[in-house]
Scaffold this active site. Structure first.
Site, PDB file in Angstrom:
ATOM      1  N   ASP A   1       2.276   4.137   2.836  1.00 47.57           N
ATOM      2  CA  ASP A   1       1.009   4.771   2.434  1.00 47.57           C
ATOM      3  C   ASP A   1       1.657   5.936   1.577  1.00 47.57           C
ATOM      4  O   ASP A   1       1.608   5.953   0.252  1.00 47.57           O
ATOM      5  CB  ASP A   1       0.176   5.273   3.430  1.00 47.57           C
ATOM      6  N   ASP A   2       2.008   7.182   2.226  1.00 44.96           N
ATOM      7  CA  ASP A   2       2.357   8.461   1.451  1.00 44.96           C
ATOM      8  C   ASP A   2       4.014   8.950   1.985  1.00 44.96           C
ATOM      9  O   ASP A   2       3.919   9.896   2.747  1.00 44.96           O
ATOM     10  CB  ASP A   2       1.482   9.424   1.521  1.00 44.96           C
TER      11      ASP A   2
ATOM     12  N   HIS B   1       1.157   4.949  -2.426  1.00 45.19           N
ATOM     13  CA  HIS B   1       0.710   5.912  -3.359  1.00 45.19           C
ATOM     14  C   HIS B   1       1.785   6.653  -4.125  1.00 45.19           C
ATOM     15  O   HIS B   1       2.587   7.150  -3.668  1.00 45.19           O
ATOM     16  CB  HIS B   1      -0.110   6.931  -2.866  1.00 45.19           C
TER      17      HIS B   1
ATOM     18  N   HIS C   1      -6.288  -0.078   4.858  1.00 42.52           N
ATOM     19  CA  HIS C   1      -6.474   0.321   6.203  1.00 42.52           C
ATOM     20  C   HIS C   1      -7.237  -0.360   7.081  1.00 42.52           C
ATOM     21  O   HIS C   1      -7.090  -1.411   7.642  1.00 42.52           O
ATOM     22  CB  HIS C   1      -6.906   1.973   6.283  1.00 42.52           C
TER      23      HIS C   1
ATOM     24  N   GLU D   1     -10.661   3.663   7.061  1.00 40.28           N
ATOM     25  CA  GLU D   1      -9.676   4.628   7.711  1.00 40.28           C
ATOM     26  C   GLU D   1     -10.217   5.491   8.353  1.00 40.28           C
ATOM     27  O   GLU D   1      -9.939   5.586   9.444  1.00 40.28           O
ATOM     28  CB  GLU D   1      -8.841   4.925   6.105  1.00 40.28           C
TER      29      GLU D   1
ATOM     30  N   HIS E   1       0.730  -1.256   0.107  1.00 39.71           N
ATOM     31  CA  HIS E   1       0.042  -0.081  -0.078  1.00 39.71           C
ATOM     32  C   HIS E   1       1.016   1.373   0.012  1.00 39.71           C
ATOM     33  O   HIS E   1       1.357   1.896   0.918  1.00 39.71           O
ATOM     34  CB  HIS E   1      -0.824   0.071   1.121  1.00 39.71           C
TER      35      HIS E   1
ATOM     36  N   ASP F   1       1.815   9.346  -6.127  1.00 42.43           N
ATOM     37  CA  ASP F   1       1.714  10.752  -6.053  1.00 42.43           C
ATOM     38  C   ASP F   1       2.061  11.059  -4.841  1.00 42.43           C
ATOM     39  O   ASP F   1       2.421  12.457  -4.455  1.00 42.43           O
ATOM     40  CB  ASP F   1       0.583  11.148  -6.548  1.00 42.43           C
TER      41      ASP F   1
ATOM     42  N   HIS G   1     -10.066   1.281  -0.339  1.00 40.18           N
ATOM     43  CA  HIS G   1      -9.853   2.121   0.978  1.00 40.18           C
ATOM     44  C   HIS G   1     -11.203   2.330   1.708  1.00 40.18           C
ATOM     45  O   HIS G   1     -12.124   2.801   1.265  1.00 40.18           O
ATOM     46  CB  HIS G   1      -9.279   3.427   0.519  1.00 40.18           C
TER      47      HIS G   1
END
Length: 361
Positions: A298-299, A20, A240, A219, A18, A22, A216
């Site tokens: 995640d990010d 992302h 999540h 979350e 998981h 961007d 998703h």
């Protein structure tokens, strides 16, 4: 020093499901394309930019999502940028010791042919969602070759843009033999999905064509969103899923069916998805119940983190042992969206790296 032993300075083998695209761009790359394209950014150095983009105390999910608006205009719509961010992510993850990763993104948010308004109102261009997928695939495949890791991708539908979903599932079909392995639904969980929604139709088509499905859910949203994901959208994994614990019946059922939860501890703290006390984090409960889950970042750009950050939280606050980290990575490999033969190869690599005898169950 990571939670799994590292020998000879080499990172150990991890699997990440998981992350992302961007939310994982190098700040230097954002500055480069901002300058090249004449797109103003909130800072002209990495440190200045990170003051706006990255953070380390919890904010609301809405405030978190606003972070993307600061830098995405520099990247979206630029062919070279789209290909480069995919390549660089593979390089970064290889350095973290990841040997298999599934990276996700919305083709529409990286394009700039304005099918519909994009939150960052940059100039209209001619980069289509289809070409975005092709460019990302090229970047990922070049990265796989150069850094010797395996990478697959997941295409995201966005809750606020049901009109994009039919094209997303078509792109999954078109590129399924060229890195794309699944479809995802991301965005504002207050936007429910009903049986007649374009999202539902896209997921029905994905199931019909044998395209894997993750969503998703749970979350920021309640357990009801996980029900929607599992029973309406036929999700095979949940992104999540922390709030599943609010519905004991549902939780019991998902434990029984071994539903896979893609958990991101540091992310869940920073987006306010969970209580700030890591000792009471849903992951601690998942661990106790031997649930099927894995740990991801995640990010990493916005949360200023690597996989080590999430592992060290699990180790320090939730008492994770080396055995549990191995189990989590085996879970991730078993729940990956790879074809069976490649999945078995990945599992064998992990068993060998961990000095484990493969389980026959």
């Amino acid at each position: 020093e990571g939670p799994l032993p590292r020998t000879g300075g080499e990172p150990c083998c991890f699997t990440e499901l998981h992350v992302h695209l961007d939310g994982a761009i190098r700040p230097e790359t954002i500055l480069h394309f901002g300058k090249k394209r004449g797109i103003p950014l909130p800072g002209s150095t990495v440190d200045d930019l990170l003051k706006y983009v990255s953070y380390k105390t919890p904010v609301t999910l809405t405030q978190f999502l606003e972070k993307f608006n600061h830098y995405m205009p520099a990247i979206a719509g630029d062919r070279e940028a789209v290909r480069r961010i995919a390549y660089e992510l593979v390089e970064s993850k290889a350095k973290e010791g990841i040997i298999y990763m599934e990276v996700r993104y919305s083709p529409h948010l990286l394009a700039n042919s304005k099918v519909e308004p994009i939150p960052w109102g940059h100039q209209e261009g001619d980069l289509t969602p289809d070409e975005v997928v092709s460019l990302v695939n090229q970047g990922l495949q070049d990265g796989e070759r150069d850094f010797r890791i395996k990478v697959r991708s997941i295409l995201c539908c966005m809750r606020h843009m049901p009109s994009w979903s039919p094209e997303v599932v078509e792109l999954c079909k078109k590129y399924r033999n060229s890195s794309v392995v699944a479809i995802d639904l991301a965005g504002d969980e207050s936007l429910k999905v009903d049986a007649s929604s374009e999202h539902t139709k896209a997921y029905e088509e994905a199931e019909r064509c044998g395209i894997h499905r993750t969503v998703h859910a749970g979350e920021a949203g309640p357990a009801a969103m996980i029900k929607e994901a599992v029973y309406l959208l036929k999700a095979e994994r949940i992104g999540h899923g922390y709030h599943v614990l609010e519905d004991p019946e549902l939780y019991k059922e998902l434990l029984r069916t071994k539903m896979h939860f893609e958990v991101c501890p540091w992310s869940s703290y920073l987006t306010g998805a969970c209580l700030p006390d890591f000792r009471k984090h849903p992951v601690a409960q998942f661990r106790k119940d031997q649930a099927n889950y894995s740990i991801s970042t995640d990010d990493p750009l916005i949360f200023n983190s690597t996989i080590d950050k999430d592992y060290s939280i699990a180790k320090e606050y939730m008492g994770f042992t080396e055995e549990e980290f191995k189990r989590v990575n085996i879970n991730a490999a078993q729940s990956s969206f790879l074809p069976e033969k490649e999945k078995q190869e990945l599992l064998n690599t992990l068993y060998e790296a961990y000095g484990m005898v493969p389980s026959t169950s």
